[in-house]
Design an enzyme around this catalytic site. Structure first.
Site, mmCIF file in Angstrom:
data_model
loop_
_atom_site.group_PDB
_atom_site.id
_atom_site.type_symbol
_atom_site.label_atom_id
_atom_site.label_comp_id
_atom_site.label_asym_id
_atom_site.label_seq_id
_atom_site.Cartn_x
_atom_site.Cartn_y
_atom_site.Cartn_z
ATOM 1 N N THR A 35 0.835 -1.209 0.000
ATOM 2 C CA THR A 35 0.000 0.000 0.000
ATOM 3 C C THR A 35 0.865 1.252 0.000
ATOM 4 O OG1 THR A 35 -0.151 -0.393 2.376
ATOM 5 C CG2 THR A 35 -2.097 -0.926 1.059
ATOM 6 N N LEU A 125 13.669 -8.152 8.009
ATOM 7 C CA LEU A 125 13.547 -7.150 9.077
ATOM 8 C C LEU A 125 14.114 -5.794 8.643
ATOM 9 C CD1 LEU A 125 14.531 -9.244 12.237
ATOM 10 C CD2 LEU A 125 12.398 -9.199 10.967
ATOM 11 N N ASP A 172 9.911 1.405 5.132
ATOM 12 C CA ASP A 172 11.004 0.867 5.949
ATOM 13 C C ASP A 172 11.865 1.965 6.568
ATOM 14 O OD1 ASP A 172 9.985 -1.463 4.976
ATOM 15 O OD2 ASP A 172 11.706 -1.955 3.709
HETATM 16 P P1 ADP Z 1 17.143 -6.738 4.437
HETATM 17 O O1 ADP Z 1 17.021 -5.253 4.313
HETATM 18 O O2 ADP Z 1 15.845 -7.445 4.230
HETATM 19 O O3 ADP Z 1 17.817 -7.167 5.704
HETATM 20 P P2 ADP Z 1 18.774 -6.384 2.114
HETATM 21 O O4 ADP Z 1 19.357 -7.319 1.134
HETATM 22 O O5 ADP Z 1 17.896 -5.289 1.619
HETATM 23 O O6 ADP Z 1 18.066 -7.245 3.251
HETATM 24 O O7 ADP Z 1 19.968 -5.659 2.913
HETATM 25 C C1 ADP Z 1 21.010 -6.417 3.478
HETATM 26 C C2 ADP Z 1 22.336 -5.771 3.123
HETATM 27 O O8 ADP Z 1 22.515 -4.555 3.901
HETATM 28 C C3 ADP Z 1 23.524 -6.631 3.477
HETATM 29 O O9 ADP Z 1 23.824 -7.528 2.415
HETATM 30 C C4 ADP Z 1 24.617 -5.581 3.668
HETATM 31 O O10 ADP Z 1 25.129 -5.170 2.418
HETATM 32 C C5 ADP Z 1 23.872 -4.403 4.260
HETATM 33 N N1 ADP Z 1 23.946 -4.430 5.741
HETATM 34 C C6 ADP Z 1 22.927 -4.618 6.595
HETATM 35 N N2 ADP Z 1 23.366 -4.615 7.885
HETATM 36 C C7 ADP Z 1 24.702 -4.417 7.845
HETATM 37 C C8 ADP Z 1 25.751 -4.337 8.840
HETATM 38 N N3 ADP Z 1 25.489 -4.468 10.137
HETATM 39 N N4 ADP Z 1 27.014 -4.126 8.411
HETATM 40 C C9 ADP Z 1 27.280 -3.987 7.097
HETATM 41 N N5 ADP Z 1 26.348 -4.072 6.133
HETATM 42 C C10 ADP Z 1 25.074 -4.291 6.477
#
Ligand code: ADP
Ligand code: MG
Length: 382
Positions: A35, A125, A172
């Protein structure tokens, strides 16, 4: 990790103490799926799982960044030069935020950064939004940009859309920037107005990641957006926010079957979000159960974004909780996670039922997170 341990890590990596932390949470959407990009309503909740960016300003305009979640790796770039994609996949999220802030004319400053997060990545998440919002909050603080949380969220979304090439809506980043401790947030995506809704103290939020291998997600996701946009044009409304069930029936013959079904989902889901907000305020489990079940059915039959694994998980949890819980899929669909709302007694029942049936039916292992509602973006100076 404890604060003093985190500070110690920073000191040993950078040789000087940190000045502060920008922390932003992950989220779960309780109801209101697909939405946001139709200017409708969503009801997400910020979680106690969060991403922290520890920082110290530098005298030059270089950003160096390390993440305790990716030991041994680092990224480094100058905010004075044109910012393009780097070698580090996760480092690109930091570059992305710097890129959109610079593009908007803001002057940034160099800093040494260390990231730590207890948020599972790629589990529905929204760890990417938490990272973008924490990094945006950090730049806002050290360069004194004076941005309100809504703007930090919008820059996070731009970073994800324009630099990371993921066409997500605003939900988000906005819940991560503006979430309130112990509350869900009703967001009107037409004007970004938010209303905090207390999550009853005795309600658990259980998120179960199906770990279903997601395929064709981007093309399917984008196709849903196109269906909605085309339906809006045919209905003569700017976005499906203005569409009504009466209007939909009147133009039914001119719509493709998919356009009709997508629109039917969006109109009915917006109504369910408003009803669920009242149900949450009243701690009315019966109403929450009915609304979340209807949302799941609509996502399955009208929006067609569930898969057998998420449908199966919903059935397993529904059976385990009986009338004492509510459950539906959550997030972008085509796999991903489901969310249950329930009292304490149901949590072990859910865990046992998943253990017993999920692998047997789908040859997959699920990850289960028992969560509570946490704060939005917070900046702490030492
Ligand atoms: P989601 O948002 O559903 O968790 P995404 O694929 O959109 O999954 O985002 C995950 C990506 O964000 C990871 O592959 C990494 O590149 C980045 N990321 C998330 N948390 C961290 C962290 N703590 N340190 C470094 N990169 C991070
Ligand atoms: Mg993400």
């Amino acid at each position: 990790m404890k604060l003093n341990e985190f500070q110690q890590q920073f000191l040993s990596l950078y040789g000087a103490p940190a000045q502060g932390i920008a922390a932003a949470p992950g989220r779960v959407n309780l109801i209101g799926e697909f939405t946001d990009y139709n200017d409708g309503f969503v009801l997400p909740c910020s979680l106690a799982f969060r991403t922290q960016v520890m920082f110290k300003q530098r005298d030059d305009n270089i950003i160096t960044v390390r993440s305790l979640n990716y030991p041994g790796e680092q990224d480094r770039f100058s905010v004075d030069e044109a910012i393009s994609e780097g070698q580090s996949q996760w480092g690109n999220y930091i570059r992305a935020v710097a890129f959109v802030l610079k593009r908007a004319g803001h002057t940034l400053r160099g800093a040494d950064l260390l990231i730590d997060s207890n948020l599972p990545q790629g589990s529905g998440l929204s760890s990417s939004a938490a990272l973008e919002v924490a990094v945006g909050g950090m730049f806002n603080h050290i360069a004194q940009l004076g941005l309100p949380p809504e703007k930090i969220a919008l820059f996070g979304q731009e970073a994800e859309n324009d630099f990371m090439h993921c066409q997500c809506g605003i939900m988000d980043q906005l819940i991560s920037a503006k979430g309130e401790n112990g509350h869900a947030l009703l967001i009107d995506c037409e004007n970004l107005a938010t209303t905090a809704v207390k999550v009853p103290d005795d309600l658990n939020i259980v998120i179960v990641n199906s770990n279903y291998p997601r395929k064709l997600v981007d093309s399917e996701y984008n196709q849903r957006r196109i269906d909605c946009e085309q339906a809006a044009v045919k209905m003569g409304v700017e976005t499906l926010r203005q569409a009504t069930m009466t209007g939909l029936q009147a133009v039914k013959a001119t719509l493709s079957e998919n356009e009709y079904k997508r629109t039917h989902h969006v109109i009915s889901e917006n109504d369910r979000v408003i009803a669920a907000t009242t149900a949450l305020q009243n701690n009315d489990m019966d109403a929450l159960r009915t609304l979340m079940a209807a949302s799941h059915q609509s996502l399955k039959h009208d929006f067609e974004v569930t898969v057998p694994a998420t449908d199966g998980l919903v059935e397993i949890c529904k059976e385990a909780m009986g009338e004492r819980g509510a459950v539906r899929m959550t997030g972008g669909g085509f796999g991903g996670a489901i969310v249950c709302l329930c009292r304490d007694a149901e949590v072990p029942l859910i865990k046992a039922a998943i253990e017993k049936h999920y692998f047997e039916r789908f040859s997959l292992n699920a990850d289960i997170y028992v969560c509570s509602a946490g704060s939005g973006l917070q900046i702490t100076s030492f």
